[in-house]
Write an enzyme that holds these catalytic residues in place. Structure first.
Site, PDB file in Angstrom:
ATOM      1  N   ASN A   1      40.007  53.543  39.473  1.00 53.29           N
ATOM      2  CA  ASN A   1      38.584  53.586  39.782  1.00 53.29           C
ATOM      3  C   ASN A   1      38.123  55.033  39.882  1.00 53.29           C
ATOM      4  OD1 ASN A   1      37.643  50.688  40.700  1.00 53.29           O
ATOM      5  ND2 ASN A   1      39.711  50.987  41.492  1.00 53.29           N
TER       6      ASN A   1
ATOM      7  N   ARG B   1      44.115  48.813  48.273  1.00 49.82           N
ATOM      8  CA  ARG B   1      44.443  47.555  47.611  1.00 49.82           C
ATOM      9  C   ARG B   1      44.426  47.698  46.096  1.00 49.82           C
ATOM     10  NH1 ARG B   1      43.239  43.949  43.697  1.00 49.82           N
ATOM     11  NH2 ARG B   1      41.004  44.247  44.124  1.00 49.82           N
ATOM     12  N   ASP B   2      43.276  47.903  45.525  1.00 50.86           N
ATOM     13  CA  ASP B   2      43.143  47.960  44.067  1.00 50.86           C
ATOM     14  C   ASP B   2      43.899  49.151  43.493  1.00 50.86           C
ATOM     15  OD1 ASP B   2      42.257  47.028  41.627  1.00 50.86           O
ATOM     16  OD2 ASP B   2      40.405  48.166  41.679  1.00 50.86           O
TER      17      ASP B   2
ATOM     18  N   CYS C   1      44.796  49.122  35.554  1.00 47.49           N
ATOM     19  CA  CYS C   1      44.723  47.683  35.286  1.00 47.49           C
ATOM     20  C   CYS C   1      45.959  47.294  34.499  1.00 47.49           C
ATOM     21  CB  CYS C   1      43.466  47.316  34.497  1.00 47.49           C
ATOM     22  SG  CYS C   1      43.389  45.545  34.083  1.00 47.49           S
TER      23      CYS C   1
ATOM     24  N   HIS D   1      35.835  51.833  36.521  1.00 41.43           N
ATOM     25  CA  HIS D   1      37.040  52.585  36.205  1.00 41.43           C
ATOM     26  C   HIS D   1      36.663  53.723  35.252  1.00 41.43           C
ATOM     27  CE1 HIS D   1      40.360  49.836  37.766  1.00 41.43           C
ATOM     28  NE2 HIS D   1      39.223  49.261  38.138  1.00 41.43           N
TER      29      HIS D   1
ATOM     30  N   HIS E   1      31.552  48.641  40.241  1.00 41.21           N
ATOM     31  CA  HIS E   1      32.991  48.910  40.366  1.00 41.21           C
ATOM     32  C   HIS E   1      33.442  49.483  39.025  1.00 41.21           C
ATOM     33  CE1 HIS E   1      37.151  47.629  41.871  1.00 41.21           C
ATOM     34  NE2 HIS E   1      37.369  47.931  40.598  1.00 41.21           N
TER      35      HIS E   1
END
Length: 318
Positions: free
Chosen positions: A259, A25-26, A250, A219, A217
């Site tokens: 990430n 997803r991300d 992002c 990055h 979380h």
């Protein structure tokens, strides 16, 4: 004196860590090229065979804004469900929640920024207004007996306002806690955090929500993700998000990378003697698969190293 067996978990560190895989997803939502549904399904199935207990698999948002995630229902309907794995999806509103329910999602994810500037630039409303919008989703999730997770973005820095105070993070965490969230993620969306800052923010968040239900979380834009994870472990955080092959980025922060790679995270945790229940070799294969499918280099250093090692061993075996 006889040396203790190696590795020994450092004092105060958790003995077991939960890893939430967010690549499907991300990670994939930031890909400009279209990723076929079959590739997404194959990736999730490969990850499911690695021993992961949580996979963020889809996003039920408007395809106008995130076209890459338009096939969320098809993805969720075609994956091979592994018992014990929580399959989650991002649900920004009731329409998204209803779609997630129909697709059989196990956990819904809501989000809000710790930066007023980011909130206004990203979703055109204040932090307070953004969280109020999620109240119906939270109530519906609780009524349906579903897990509810929240993510606090820009918790360690904002591309528009710069510094974000720990007190601001605590305030958003408290608001999400009041919605009944089961877990809350502290996200370094643009990857600018440093270890001392991370510990201050985690301490602030833990004053408003249970530490064992907070997640990191991170990055890796400035190469600090693993150091920030180590700093989080020192203060007792035991859940972390990561993305296989380091997928992601992002769209609202120039230069922000994905990430921390799941392969790199697992190598670190296993090196510390911390249990994860995850098979690194299977993760490496999944990372190689998606990197090849996207036609891009694998961003995981551990993944590249182990793949090279395997290639060299195979090449000298004749």
């Amino acid at each position: 004196m006889q040396r203790p067996p190696f590795p020994r978990i450092p004092a105060g560190f958790p003995t077991h860590v939960k890893v939430v895989e967010v690549g499907p997803r991300d990670g994939l939502q930031n890909e400009r090229q279209h990723v076929p549904t079959s590739i997404k399904v194959d990736l999730i199935n490969r990850l499911g065979r690695s021993g992961l207990s949580a996979i963020e698999s889809a996003s039920f948002v408007s395809p106008k804004w995130v076209p890459q995630m338009a096939d969320g229902h098809a993805v969720m309907q075609n994956i091979d469900r592994v018992p014990g794995i929580t399959y989650s999806a991002l649900t920004p509103n009731m329409k998204g929640f209803e779609g997630a329910m129909q697709a059989g999602v196990d956990e819904v994810v809501i989000f809000g920024a710790a930066s007023e500037a980011f909130s206004n630039r990203n979703i055109n409303c204040s932090i307070q207004e953004s969280i109020q919008r999620f109240e119906p989703v939270a109530l519906a999730a609780k009524a349906a007996g579903m897990r509810l997770r929240a993510s606090v973005s820009c918790a360690l820095g904002c591309p528009y306002q710069g510094e974000v105070r720990p007190a601001a993070v605590r305030d958003v965490v408290a608001r999400f806690a009041n919605l009944g969230c089961d877990e809350i993620d502290i996200a370094d969306t643009i990857g600018v955090g440093t270890p001392r800052q991370v510990q201050e923010v985690m301490d602030a968040a833990a004053s408003a929500f249970r530490l064992d239900r907070l997640a990191g979380h991170f990055h890796d834009t400035y190469g600090q993700a693993l150091a920030n994870i180590l700093a989080s472990l020192e203060v007792g955080v035991s859940t972390f998000h990561s993305s296989v092959a380091g997928l992601g980025g992002c769209p609202y922060a120039a230069g922000a990378t994905g990430n921390v790679a799941t392969e790199d995270l697992i190598y670190l945790l296993h090196g510390l003697g911390i249990e994860t229940g995850i098979k690194l070799d299977t993760l490496v294969e999944a990372g190689a698969f998606i990197s090849d499918a996207l036609g891009r280099p694998n961003a995981s250093r551990v993944g590249r190293a182990l793949l090279a090692k395997h290639t060299n061993l195979c090449g000298t075996s004749d």
